[in-house]
Structures are given as C-alpha cells and as structure tokens.
Scaffold this motif. Sequence first.
Motif, mmCIF file in Angstrom:
data_model
loop_
_atom_site.group_PDB
_atom_site.id
_atom_site.type_symbol
_atom_site.label_atom_id
_atom_site.label_comp_id
_atom_site.label_asym_id
_atom_site.label_seq_id
_atom_site.Cartn_x
_atom_site.Cartn_y
_atom_site.Cartn_z
ATOM 1 N N PRO A 111 40.893 40.825 51.316
ATOM 2 C CA PRO A 111 39.670 41.107 50.555
ATOM 3 C C PRO A 111 39.976 41.888 49.286
ATOM 4 O O PRO A 111 41.037 42.491 49.145
ATOM 5 C CB PRO A 111 38.818 41.940 51.534
ATOM 6 N N GLY A 112 39.023 41.874 48.365
ATOM 7 C CA GLY A 112 39.197 42.613 47.119
ATOM 8 C C GLY A 112 38.431 41.961 45.987
ATOM 9 O O GLY A 112 37.493 41.192 46.213
ATOM 10 N N GLU A 113 38.843 42.272 44.766
ATOM 11 C CA GLU A 113 38.154 41.790 43.576
ATOM 12 C C GLU A 113 38.851 40.559 43.009
ATOM 13 O O GLU A 113 40.077 40.494 42.951
ATOM 14 C CB GLU A 113 38.107 42.896 42.514
ATOM 15 N N LEU A 114 38.038 39.592 42.605
ATOM 16 C CA LEU A 114 38.511 38.375 41.954
ATOM 17 C C LEU A 114 37.694 38.154 40.696
ATOM 18 O O LEU A 114 36.566 38.640 40.578
ATOM 19 C CB LEU A 114 38.344 37.157 42.877
ATOM 20 N N THR A 115 38.251 37.401 39.774
ATOM 21 C CA THR A 115 37.500 37.001 38.590
ATOM 22 C C THR A 115 37.748 35.532 38.334
ATOM 23 O O THR A 115 38.901 35.091 38.248
ATOM 24 C CB THR A 115 37.921 37.809 37.351
ATOM 25 N N PHE A 116 36.646 34.769 38.244
ATOM 26 C CA PHE A 116 36.753 33.340 37.985
ATOM 27 C C PHE A 116 36.283 33.036 36.564
ATOM 28 O O PHE A 116 35.248 33.554 36.119
ATOM 29 C CB PHE A 116 35.901 32.546 38.972
ATOM 30 N N ALA A 117 37.037 32.193 35.887
ATOM 31 C CA ALA A 117 36.632 31.684 34.570
ATOM 32 C C ALA A 117 35.979 30.329 34.802
ATOM 33 O O ALA A 117 36.652 29.312 34.976
ATOM 34 C CB ALA A 117 37.832 31.559 33.641
ATOM 35 N N THR A 118 34.646 30.314 34.860
ATOM 36 C CA THR A 118 33.892 29.089 35.101
ATOM 37 C C THR A 118 33.527 28.443 33.769
ATOM 38 O O THR A 118 33.568 29.106 32.717
ATOM 39 C CB THR A 118 32.607 29.384 35.893
ATOM 40 N N PRO A 119 33.136 27.182 33.756
ATOM 41 C CA PRO A 119 32.663 26.571 32.508
ATOM 42 C C PRO A 119 31.463 27.296 31.906
ATOM 43 O O PRO A 119 31.223 27.213 30.701
ATOM 44 C CB PRO A 119 32.298 25.150 32.936
ATOM 45 N N ALA A 120 30.710 28.041 32.740
ATOM 46 C CA ALA A 120 29.544 28.773 32.246
ATOM 47 C C ALA A 120 29.895 30.171 31.753
ATOM 48 O O ALA A 120 29.077 30.818 31.086
ATOM 49 C CB ALA A 120 28.491 28.878 33.341
ATOM 50 N N GLY A 121 31.092 30.648 32.075
ATOM 51 C CA GLY A 121 31.488 31.994 31.675
ATOM 52 C C GLY A 121 32.241 32.692 32.793
ATOM 53 O O GLY A 121 32.500 32.118 33.857
ATOM 54 N N VAL A 122 32.574 33.947 32.560
ATOM 55 C CA VAL A 122 33.363 34.726 33.523
ATOM 56 C C VAL A 122 32.457 35.244 34.637
ATOM 57 O O VAL A 122 31.402 35.826 34.372
ATOM 58 C CB VAL A 122 34.071 35.892 32.816
ATOM 59 N N VAL A 123 32.886 35.037 35.878
ATOM 60 C CA VAL A 123 32.106 35.438 37.050
ATOM 61 C C VAL A 123 32.991 36.302 37.955
ATOM 62 O O VAL A 123 33.879 35.777 38.646
ATOM 63 C CB VAL A 123 31.591 34.210 37.827
ATOM 64 N N PRO A 124 32.762 37.616 37.978
ATOM 65 C CA PRO A 124 33.488 38.470 38.922
ATOM 66 C C PRO A 124 32.950 38.288 40.342
ATOM 67 O O PRO A 124 31.758 38.068 40.545
ATOM 68 C CB PRO A 124 33.197 39.887 38.410
ATOM 69 N N VAL A 125 33.839 38.415 41.320
ATOM 70 C CA VAL A 125 33.459 38.309 42.728
ATOM 71 C C VAL A 125 34.191 39.400 43.501
ATOM 72 O O VAL A 125 35.377 39.639 43.283
ATOM 73 C CB VAL A 125 33.825 36.935 43.320
ATOM 74 N N VAL A 126 33.479 40.057 44.392
ATOM 75 C CA VAL A 126 34.075 41.030 45.304
ATOM 76 C C VAL A 126 33.939 40.491 46.719
ATOM 77 O O VAL A 126 32.835 40.128 47.141
ATOM 78 C CB VAL A 126 33.392 42.409 45.187
ATOM 79 N N VAL A 127 35.049 40.432 47.438
ATOM 80 C CA VAL A 127 35.033 40.002 48.837
ATOM 81 C C VAL A 127 35.311 41.220 49.709
ATOM 82 O O VAL A 127 36.300 41.927 49.506
ATOM 83 C CB VAL A 127 36.073 38.901 49.115
ATOM 84 N N GLU A 128 34.439 41.452 50.684
ATOM 85 C CA GLU A 128 34.561 42.591 51.584
ATOM 86 C C GLU A 128 34.491 42.120 53.031
ATOM 87 O O GLU A 128 33.913 41.074 53.321
ATOM 88 C CB GLU A 128 33.444 43.601 51.325
ATOM 89 N N GLN A 129 35.067 42.923 53.905
ATOM 90 C CA GLN A 129 34.969 42.649 55.333
ATOM 91 C C GLN A 129 33.631 43.172 55.827
ATOM 92 O O GLN A 129 33.375 44.374 55.828
ATOM 93 C CB GLN A 129 36.108 43.326 56.092
ATOM 94 N N GLY A 130 32.760 42.269 56.225
ATOM 95 C CA GLY A 130 31.468 42.658 56.744
ATOM 96 C C GLY A 130 31.467 42.671 58.255
ATOM 97 O O GLY A 130 32.480 42.334 58.898
#
Length: 278
Positions: free
Chosen positions: A88-107
């Motif tokens: 888990p942790g922080e990711l950043t995706f470069a999508t055709p619409a723009g930059v989209v940060p994502v955080v994945v956590e253990q729920g």
Amino acid sequence: MTLLHYTAFSTDPAGGNPAGVVLDAAGMSDAEMLAVAAEVGYSETAFLMSGAADGAIPIRYFSPQAEVPFCGHATVATAVALAERVGPGELTFATPAGVVPVVVEQGPDGLRATLTSVEPYVEAAGDVSEALALLGWQSDQLDAALPPRVAYAGARHLVLAAATRERLAALEYDFDGLRAYMLEHDLTTLQLVWRESPTVFHVRDPFPVGGVVEDPATGAAAAAFGAYLRELGLAHPPATIQLRQGDDLGRPSRITVELRDDDNRVRVSGYAVPMEPA
C-alpha cells in the motif's frame, strides 16, 4: 501481456464493477488495446504504459468500443492490483484527462483506494427532453430539487435525478438512440440518481458509447456527481457522500465521495478484489 481481472467498489468478487487490468502494456498499439478490451467485454480495461514522468505512471482506458479519457473503477482496480504486488501507499497516474493521485490503504475488509479527481466543473445541461424521451422518462418524474446538469471530473456526465426509487429502478432505454445523443453531446455516461437522504444516493449509469448497457459502478461519474452536489449547494464541504450503485444489476457497489473545504477536487474511495475471468 498479463491480463488481470478485478472488481472495484466491492469486497465481494460477485459485486462491484469488473475491470481488466494490464500492468505491462508497454509497446501495445491502440488497436491491440481495443481488441483486448473488446474480448474481455468489461466496461473498461486499464493499461499501464511505460515512460513515467515526475513519478506519474501513464495509464489508458479502453471500453469494448472506444478509448475513454478517465475511468474511476479501473483506476481503483489498477491501484489495488499494484498495491498487492508492491505494498500500500501513494501512486500517481498520468491519465488522458490529467494527473490523478491515488492512495491505497489497508482497510478492515482489504485494500481500499482513494483517487483524487482532476479539476471538476459543472455546466448547464440545456434542453434534456430528447434524453428523457430516449430513457422513456417524463419531465414530471424528475426531482426538481436536483436539476439536470453536465458534470465533469475527468469525463462528462449528464446528471438526471429521478423523483422516486421506482422510476430509477425501471430502466429501459433506446440503446442506439441514446448512444447517438451522447456522442453528439460528448457524454461518457448518464448519471441517473435518486436521493435517499442528503448523504445517500442510489445511482445508475447507462454507458452505450462504450458498448455497455449499464455500469455497475462508475467512479468517474461519482467524482463528477460530487462536484455537482457542491456546485448546487446540496453538499457543503467537508462532506462525505455514499453512492449505492449496481443493486438493480445484482452487482452491489459502494462508492464513497468526499468533498474537502481546502481543495476543489473530489475524492472517490472504494475497495477492489481479484476475480475469476468470466
């Protein structure tokens, strides 16, 4: 190429919205990605590309019939698939619409991803009588407190609010006619909603432009709907909204939408789990 199968916005493989995930799509052509998405048949398949810049991983999304600029449920699925492999942790995706940060956590029920939308906007929808006719809806079946708007948070969605849960549940529409209408108006889905309470909404999303009758969970539309609620003063940040989608399709999905008072962008959260190919 390794094709993974995940379902997003559910902890149950039989719920949520299935997405194809390809973590190693470097070198694939547009035609090859479209062919894979068509063969898989899910509303979207996500492809991670090479050439990350500033830590942002390029990602593209294909429905069975076309590329789309952004897909929320496939982003959640891809982020969880990566987290299962690297933690888990922080990711950043470069999508055709723009930059989209994502955080994945253990729920408490597994891995949960929270994406942050691109900058959203909401605009007038104009005359929606044609859309209503294609849906088989009457204007007096709309909720006057939630007026039609076009909302964007990576893709454009026409928001239409039903006055009753029964109207939302009885969804039969002109597939080809609605597809032509949506292409003409640059719409990715229709976000059809019914308000159960100020913080709980039931939603359905026809997606004929992607060759799919209906999405069981639509993260991009959820983000756009969050912007809609804020724009109309129906939700005041900080606020958390729960969306219930997929119940009418037998694939229950639960989407959390968060509005913050220090940022105009919208957060969308949900679980994702692996599933067996259909």
